[in-house]
Each structure stands twice: as structure tokens, then as C-alpha cells.
Scaffold this active site. Structure first.
Site, PDB file in Angstrom:
ATOM      1  N   ASP A  57       2.759  -2.279   2.946  1.00 39.63           N
ATOM      2  CA  ASP A  57       3.896  -2.398   2.034  1.00 39.63           C
ATOM      3  C   ASP A  57       5.073  -3.104   2.704  1.00 39.63           C
ATOM      4  OD1 ASP A  57       2.388  -0.957   0.267  1.00 39.63           O
ATOM      5  OD2 ASP A  57       3.843   0.659  -0.024  1.00 39.63           O
ATOM      6  N   HIS A  90       3.075  -0.359   7.104  1.00 35.85           N
ATOM      7  CA  HIS A  90       4.183  -1.238   6.711  1.00 35.85           C
ATOM      8  C   HIS A  90       4.218  -2.442   7.647  1.00 35.85           C
ATOM      9  CE1 HIS A  90       5.198   2.818   5.308  1.00 35.85           C
ATOM     10  NE2 HIS A  90       5.849   2.235   4.324  1.00 35.85           N
TER      11      HIS A  90
END
Length: 453
Positions: A282, A423
Site C-alpha cells: 500500500d 508498505h
């Protein structure tokens, strides 16, 4: 008797010279340099913090000028500190009802040969009845990188607010109906007080005056032309602004956009009962970290799914294209990672549509899935054509953990059919990824894209 007189004369001359030098130095602080400065290659930094108590998403620009960068970083740190203080005080007064949020985004109103301007949009939700919306505009001189204060720019620094209010009212009176213009909230927002005229950007078109955001029927900004402000600005700034012209410098990089191609689905390997795990990333893309992630995935012959923030795709288009070119999957993670539950249905649609468009434009791929920021689904979410991908396995308070601890936690909690969240704006994710892939491979898991689960 003549020698003392000569000495006194010399001392007096030195004092006069020193005073003249100081006065000249003081004057130079207020004057802008006419020498053209190079165009900045503006990059984008993103900070995302997710705790049970609060969520923080901050996007801010960085330039080759260290002075500008430090001023912006100081601003970011001040906003974070103020938010945490307000959040704590709200909990003490009202109790904890929901996670609080700080969201800051930015735009570049202007970059020219002499000036660089940036505008921040700030949203703070600390559980009180009204969400706080605010903005901050900064103007910088490109020669030395110093922030230009408004009272430096105008000849009459005591009454410039009155002049700006007059010009703004004249402009709006032409654009709004008389009934709308005379509404009390409009008149209050246009009153000649400094707080109504503190967010002003120097641009090649003149002055962009950003209006009070709490009054919905007002336009976002009013542009006052160079001709109207020529006599209001100090001569040095007026001349420099005229030389900026109307040319605006884009922060976007030129990229060769690929033709939309059909990407064939990889053939299934192994039997149908094989244990499968999907790796997801993400908040990217990141121009330095994402390529390192791609290299590790390539070493393990693994494919992953990247949920990208639209604004970061706009800034780092070549990195986004690289992800698609290497056969990985791309999903939608909204335009600038806001808390969707506080937005109107129209604002939610805009967050998703803009991201769909920029990903398709840059990579040739149309996302078919979305991961919602903070895992929160708006009450009137209507994008049924986009599959919502949940957060199956992710480390709690992952920002505070060492890579080894986070990797162990992820591997211990995963089961076949799950998606693991990392991430690719966090440098530690590269090390975590290597450890996770190594352990999952030894346990017989096949790493696939989300669509292949």
C-alpha cells in the site's frame, strides 16, 4: 591638534560606511533577485501513521533547495504536534469515541524563475462536533530559499489587507449574484482583516488569494492580475513577478505512455490445492523503495499486488509503469489517502475516479480492485465494479517494530488464501519482504496476485 581631528574624521567615515552597509543589507532582505533560477524538480514525500487512537496522512513536496525543504518539514512537524495535542485534549474532555485524523495534502500554485509557491490543505478531526478545515500558503524566493512573509511584499505593509479586500470584493461582485454577494457569511469572509487574506500565492498571473474554506459558496480562490497589483507590491517584487509571465512549470515528468495492452493471466502452477498467499503493498509508488521491492520479488519469482495512491502515481509515473511492466497487479488506493467516512459521496467518487484515470493513463492498466484507506468503508459506497480487498494480515503498530519482529508476526498469523499487507513507502519493508518470502517458500506457500487467490 590636526591628528585627533583626522582620527575623528576617519572613525566617522567608518561608522557611516558601516551604517550604509547595514541599511543595504536590510534592504536586500526585502528585495527579490532578478537572476533566473533553475526549475526545481519537485518530488513528493508521504507520511502515513495508523494507530488505534489516530490516523495521520501527510503529503508534502521536496525540492533541490534545502532551505525550502527544511521550512516545509518544520511546518509538517508543527502540524503533527498540534494535532496530537488537540487529540489528547479532546479525549480528556469528551472521551474517546472514534479514531482521530490529520490529513494534509498540497498543490504547487506556481513555480517560476524567481518564486516557488506551495499550498497545503489541512483537515483535522479530533472528535469535536465539527471537522476543522484549514489551509496554509507559503511563498519562497528561489535564490536563497527563504519564505517570503506578506508584510515583506507590499509597499504599505500596514494597509495592504484593505487593498486586497477591495480588489477581491470587486472581483467577486462581478462573479456572484447580488443576493449571494450580500449574504452575511460572505461579507464576514471578505472583511478586511489579516486572517481573511493570509493565504496568498505569488504566480505568473498575479496574486492568487485563497478564500475562507468554511464558506462553501465562495470560490476556492480569486486571481488578482499583475496590472492591478503593480503599484501595491514593492518594485523589486513587482518586476520579478512580471518577468514570471503566465508560464506555469509543471511538476509532472514527461513519460511515454504505453498503449493499453491485454495482460494475460499467468498459468496456474501446481495442483488446485496448493497453499496460496497474496502479497500486497500500500501507499506507493516510491521512486527508491518500490524498485528495491521489485528486485526482491524477482529474485523469488513472486508476483504481488500494489495498491497505489493516485497522487503518487502522478509524481512517480515511471515507477508505477515499472510495476506494471514487470507483471504485477495494480489496485486503487484513492487519490491522497483520506478517511473516506468523513467525505461526501461526490468526494469519495472523485478520489476513486481520479486514481483510476491516472493509473490507466500511466500504466495502461485499469484497476479492478480497491483497498480503502484505514480499512473504513463509507456508508454509501457504490463502486460495485471495484472489488474491495480487506486487510487480512498486517502487523499491529508496524511502524514501531523491528523488521525481524514484524516478519515473524506476519508469518505466524498467515494462512492459505490470506493477503499480507506491507508498505512500499517504508524502507524497512524491503528487509521484511525478504524474510517473509524466505519463510513462506520453505513452508510451501505459492505467492500470487490477489486476483489469483
Amino acid at each position: 591638534m590636526r591628528r585627533p581631528i583626522i582620527y575623528i574624521g576617519i572613525i566617522g567615515l567608518l561608522l557611516l560606511t558601516a551604517c550604509s552597509f547595514i541599511a543595504s543589507a536590510d534592504e536586500s532582505v526585502d528585495s527579490s533577485d532578478s537572476t533566473a533560477q533553475p526549475t526545481y524538480e519537485v518530488t513528493m514525500e508521504t507520511e502515513i501513521v495508523e494507530y488505534e487512537e489516530y490516523h495521520i496522512t501527510i503529503h508534502y513536496p521536496q525540492t533541490p533547495n534545502n532551505q525550502i525543504n527544511q521550512t516545509i518539514i518544520d511546518y509538517v512537524n508543527q502540524k503533527k504536534a498540534a494535532f496530537k495535542k488537540e487529540s489528547y485534549q479532546s479525549i480528556q474532555e469528551y472521551g474517546k469515541t472514534k479514531s482521530h485524523e490529520l490529513h494534509i495534502d498540497f498543490e504547487i500554485p506556481h513555480q517560476g524563475s524567481s518564486f516557488f509557491s506551495v499550498r497545503f490543505e489541512e483537515t483535522m478531526d479530533v472528535g469535536v462536533p465539527n471537522i476543522i478545515h484549514d489551509q496554509t500558503v507559503m511563498n519562497f524566493g528561489k535564490k536563497n530559499g527563504k519564505r517570503l512573509q506578506l508584510d515583506q511584499l507590499f509597499k504599505d505593509n500596514r494597509h495592504y489587507v484593505k487593498h486586497l479586500a477591495k480588489l477581491t470584493k470587486e472581483k467577486l461582485r462581478d462573479d456572484l449574484s447580488e443576493e449571494t454577494y450580500q449574504r452575511p457569511e460572505i461579507q464576514e469572509a471578505l472583511k478586511a482583516v489579516p486572517t481573511n487574506y493570509e493565504n496568498i500565492a505569488l504566480t505568473g498571473n498575479g496574486l492568487e488569494i485563497y478564500l475562507n474554506q468554511t464558506v462553501d459558496i465562495l470560490p476556492k480562490q480569486v486571481v488578482v492580475s499583475q496590472r492591478l497589483i503593480k503599484d501595491l507590491l514593492k518594485d523589486s517584487y513587482s518586476e520579478a513577478l512580471m518577468s514570471e509571465g503566465i508560464k506555469q512549470v509543471s511538476h509532472e515528468q514527461d513519460v511515454d505512455l504505453p498503449q493499453a495492452e491485454k495482460r494475460e493471466k499467468s498459468e496456474e502452477e501446481g495442483h488446485l490445492e496448493a497453499k496460496k498467499i497474496a502479497l500486497t503493498f500500500d501507499d506507493g509508488p516510491h521512486p527508491k523503495i518500490t524498485p528495491k521491492v521489485l528486485k526482491v520479488l524477482q529474485e523469488y519469482e513472486a508476483k504481488a499486488t500494489f495498491f497505489m495512491i493516485g497522487k503518487r502515481v502522478q509524481y512517480f509515473s515511471e515507477t508505477a509503469k515499472l510495476v506494471a511492466d514487470q507483471g504485477h497487479e495494480i489496485g486503487n488506493h484513492t487519490w491522497d489517502h483520506p478517511r473516506l467516512t468523513r467525505l461526501s459521496p461526490e468526494e469519495v467518487e472523485n478520489q476513486i475516479d481520479k486514481t483510476q484515470e491516472v493509473i490507466k493513463e500511466v500504466t495502461g492498466v485499469q484497476p479492478k480492485m480497491i483497498r480503502l484507506p484505514f480499512g473504513e468503508v463509507p456508508s454509501q459506497f457504490s463502486r460495485t465494479q471495484l472489488k474491495i480487498i480487506p486487510l487480512d494480515v498486517h502487523g499491529e503498530n508496524w511502524q514501531e517494530k523491528e523488521p525481524e519482529q514484524l516478519a515473524q508476526e506476519l508469518v505466524e498469523n498467515v494462512k492459505s488464501g490470506d493477503t499480507i499487507l506491507l508498505h512500499d513507502i517504508q524502507s524497512a519493508s524491503v528487509e521484511v519482504l525478504e524474510m517473509v518470502l524466505d519463510e513462506l517458500s520453505r513452508k510451501g506457500y505459492k505467492i500470487v496476485k490477489v486476483s489469483e487467490l
